[in-house]
Design a protein around this motif. Structure first.
Motif, short mmCIF file in Angstrom:
data_model
loop_
_atom_site.label_atom_id
_atom_site.label_comp_id
_atom_site.label_asym_id
_atom_site.label_seq_id
_atom_site.Cartn_x
_atom_site.Cartn_y
_atom_site.Cartn_z
N GLY A 171 0.52 -1.18 -0.02
CA GLY A 171 -0.08 -0.06 -0.15
C GLY A 171 0.95 1.27 -0.12
N THR A 172 2.20 1.12 -0.06
CA THR A 172 2.98 2.38 0.10
C THR A 172 3.43 2.94 -1.49
OG1 THR A 172 5.02 1.29 0.33
CG2 THR A 172 3.68 2.15 2.15
N GLU A 173 3.56 2.01 -2.34
CA GLU A 173 3.97 2.66 -3.39
C GLU A 173 3.45 1.79 -4.52
OE1 GLU A 173 8.29 2.55 -6.17
OE2 GLU A 173 8.47 2.64 -3.90
N LEU A 174 2.98 2.34 -5.67
CA LEU A 174 2.31 1.87 -6.71
C LEU A 174 2.82 2.30 -8.15
CD1 LEU A 174 -1.24 2.49 -5.81
CD2 LEU A 174 -0.36 0.49 -5.49
N THR A 175 2.82 1.16 -9.05
CA THR A 175 3.39 1.50 -10.17
C THR A 175 2.20 1.09 -11.24
OG1 THR A 175 4.03 -1.10 -10.59
CG2 THR A 175 5.82 0.79 -9.69
N LEU A 176 2.30 1.79 -12.29
CA LEU A 176 1.25 1.85 -13.32
C LEU A 176 1.80 0.77 -14.67
CD1 LEU A 176 -1.64 2.54 -14.47
CD2 LEU A 176 -0.51 4.39 -15.44
N SER A 177 1.23 -0.16 -14.89
CA SER A 177 1.62 -1.00 -15.97
C SER A 177 0.77 -0.96 -17.16
CB SER A 177 2.08 -2.51 -15.41
OG SER A 177 1.16 -3.19 -15.19
N ILE A 178 1.12 -1.36 -18.33
CA ILE A 178 0.25 -1.20 -19.34
C ILE A 178 0.13 -2.46 -20.06
CG2 ILE A 178 -0.12 -0.25 -21.61
CD1 ILE A 178 1.19 2.31 -20.71
N ASN A 179 -0.67 -3.08 -20.48
CA ASN A 179 -0.85 -4.35 -21.24
C ASN A 179 0.04 -4.42 -22.25
OD1 ASN A 179 -1.50 -6.51 -22.58
ND2 ASN A 179 -3.56 -6.08 -22.51
N PRO A 180 0.89 -5.48 -22.32
CA PRO A 180 2.14 -5.55 -23.37
C PRO A 180 1.45 -5.33 -25.07
CG PRO A 180 1.91 -7.30 -22.35
CD PRO A 180 0.80 -6.72 -21.54
N ASP A 181 0.21 -5.75 -25.05
CA ASP A 181 -0.22 -5.54 -26.57
C ASP A 181 -1.21 -4.24 -26.43
OD1 ASP A 181 -0.82 -5.99 -28.89
OD2 ASP A 181 -2.13 -7.51 -28.86
N ILE A 182 -0.29 -3.13 -26.69
CA ILE A 182 -1.03 -1.89 -26.87
C ILE A 182 -1.79 -1.48 -28.19
CG2 ILE A 182 0.14 -0.86 -24.69
CD1 ILE A 182 1.98 0.20 -26.64
N TRP A 183 -1.27 -2.55 -29.18
CA TRP A 183 -1.65 -2.07 -30.53
C TRP A 183 -3.14 -2.39 -30.81
CZ3 TRP A 183 2.17 0.96 -31.88
CH2 TRP A 183 3.20 0.93 -31.38
N GLU A 184 -4.00 -1.25 -30.47
CA GLU A 184 -5.46 -1.53 -30.45
C GLU A 184 -5.87 -1.70 -31.93
OE1 GLU A 184 -6.27 1.01 -26.59
OE2 GLU A 184 -5.97 2.17 -28.33
N ILE A 185 -5.13 -0.93 -32.83
CA ILE A 185 -5.53 -1.28 -34.24
C ILE A 185 -4.43 -1.93 -35.05
CG2 ILE A 185 -6.09 -0.05 -36.48
CD1 ILE A 185 -6.89 2.45 -34.85
N LYS A 186 -4.78 -3.04 -35.53
CA LYS A 186 -3.79 -3.90 -36.27
C LYS A 186 -4.45 -4.13 -37.36
CE LYS A 186 -2.40 -6.24 -32.24
NZ LYS A 186 -2.43 -7.55 -31.44
N LYS A 187 -3.50 -4.35 -38.47
CA LYS A 187 -3.99 -4.28 -40.05
C LYS A 187 -2.93 -4.79 -40.82
CE LYS A 187 -5.41 -2.38 -44.09
NZ LYS A 187 -5.83 -1.49 -45.05
N HIS A 188 -3.27 -6.20 -41.54
CA HIS A 188 -2.28 -6.48 -42.43
C HIS A 188 -2.30 -5.64 -43.93
CE1 HIS A 188 -2.42 -10.31 -40.22
NE2 HIS A 188 -1.18 -10.44 -40.63
N LEU A 189 -1.44 -5.28 -44.18
CA LEU A 189 -1.36 -4.26 -45.36
C LEU A 189 -1.52 -4.95 -46.69
CD1 LEU A 189 1.91 -2.32 -44.29
CD2 LEU A 189 -0.61 -1.56 -44.28
N THR A 190 -2.49 -4.17 -47.39
CA THR A 190 -2.95 -5.04 -48.66
C THR A 190 -2.29 -4.37 -50.01
OG1 THR A 190 -4.75 -3.57 -49.08
CG2 THR A 190 -5.35 -5.10 -47.64
N VAL A 191 -2.45 -5.02 -51.10
CA VAL A 191 -1.91 -4.43 -52.26
C VAL A 191 -2.20 -3.01 -52.49
CG1 VAL A 191 -1.39 -4.74 -55.00
CG2 VAL A 191 -1.30 -6.47 -53.36
N SER A 192 -3.35 -2.48 -52.30
CA SER A 192 -4.04 -1.36 -52.64
C SER A 192 -3.32 -0.32 -51.56
CB SER A 192 -5.57 -1.28 -52.64
OG SER A 192 -5.94 -1.55 -51.36
N ASP A 193 -3.03 -0.69 -50.45
CA ASP A 193 -2.34 0.26 -49.51
C ASP A 193 -0.85 0.60 -49.79
OD1 ASP A 193 -4.30 0.01 -47.43
OD2 ASP A 193 -3.74 -1.73 -46.68
N MET A 194 -0.57 -0.19 -50.81
CA MET A 194 0.88 -0.04 -50.94
C MET A 194 1.09 0.74 -52.70
SD MET A 194 2.84 -1.53 -48.64
CE MET A 194 1.46 -0.97 -47.79
#
Length: 187
Positions: free
Chosen positions: A56-79
């Protein structure tokens, strides 16, 4: 009743206020800690006690290791050089970008007569800052990044169709973060 989407945009500010209240001992630690936990239960963040600190004296904030909320496989049209745009999943943009913007900023993105909103994009892999324009295409209802996509990302990062990219909105810096999660040839 509080609008949950609007509250989510300001959650990080509430956390800073709670840190201030706890630091200056304006409220009992137990109350502040309880509210922090309630606040963080609605995010991908969590509180942990550090191993060497008394309970109860010291706290740390940790973030879920998978922070990448938007994921996309790039398509031919993206290139393609002649299209110069990155099409993004609509639901992901609404949930993970638009919810953090002001009404005026969302209008700039969604108004058919507007040119879109310039957004700062930080490339985590190269530690470099860029700007892209986010706009809604009304013909398809999709969201796209235009202006400089090919130059600043496809060419500079040597991106190819099949690469998996990740994005997340950093509420503290008010910018989008970009990363190549996996190259198509790493499968």
């Amino acid at each position: 009743m509080v609008n949950q989407a609007k509250m989510a945009r300001y959650r990080h500010l509430v956390f800073h206020i709670l840190e201030f209240l706890q630091k200056h001992q304006l409220y009992p630690d137990e109350q502040v800690l309880k509210f922090k936990i309630e606040l963080l239960n609605k995010t991908n963040k969590s509180l942990h006690h550090t191993e060497d600190a008394p309970q109860g004296t010291e706290l740390t904030l940790s973030i879920n290791p998978d922070i990448w909320e938007i994921k996309k496989h790039l398509t031919v049209s993206d290139m393609r050089n002649n299209q110069t745009r990155l099409m993004l999943p609509k639901d992901d943009v609404v949930a993970h970008i638009l919810d953090y913007l002001t009404d005026e900023e969302r209008l700039m993105i969604e108004d058919a007569n507007n040119r879109g909103l310039r957004i700062r994009v930080y490339d985590n892999d190269t530690e470099s800052l860029h700007q892209l324009t986010l706009k809604k295409w009304h013909s398809s209802g999709s969201y796209v990044f235009i202006s400089n996509w090919n130059e600043q990302f496809v060419i500079r990062r040597n991106l190819e169709a099949g690469d998996l990219i990740g994005l997340f909105w950093n509420t503290y810096a008010s910018r989008l973060h970009f990363r190549v999660i996996r190259r198509h040839y790493d499968h």
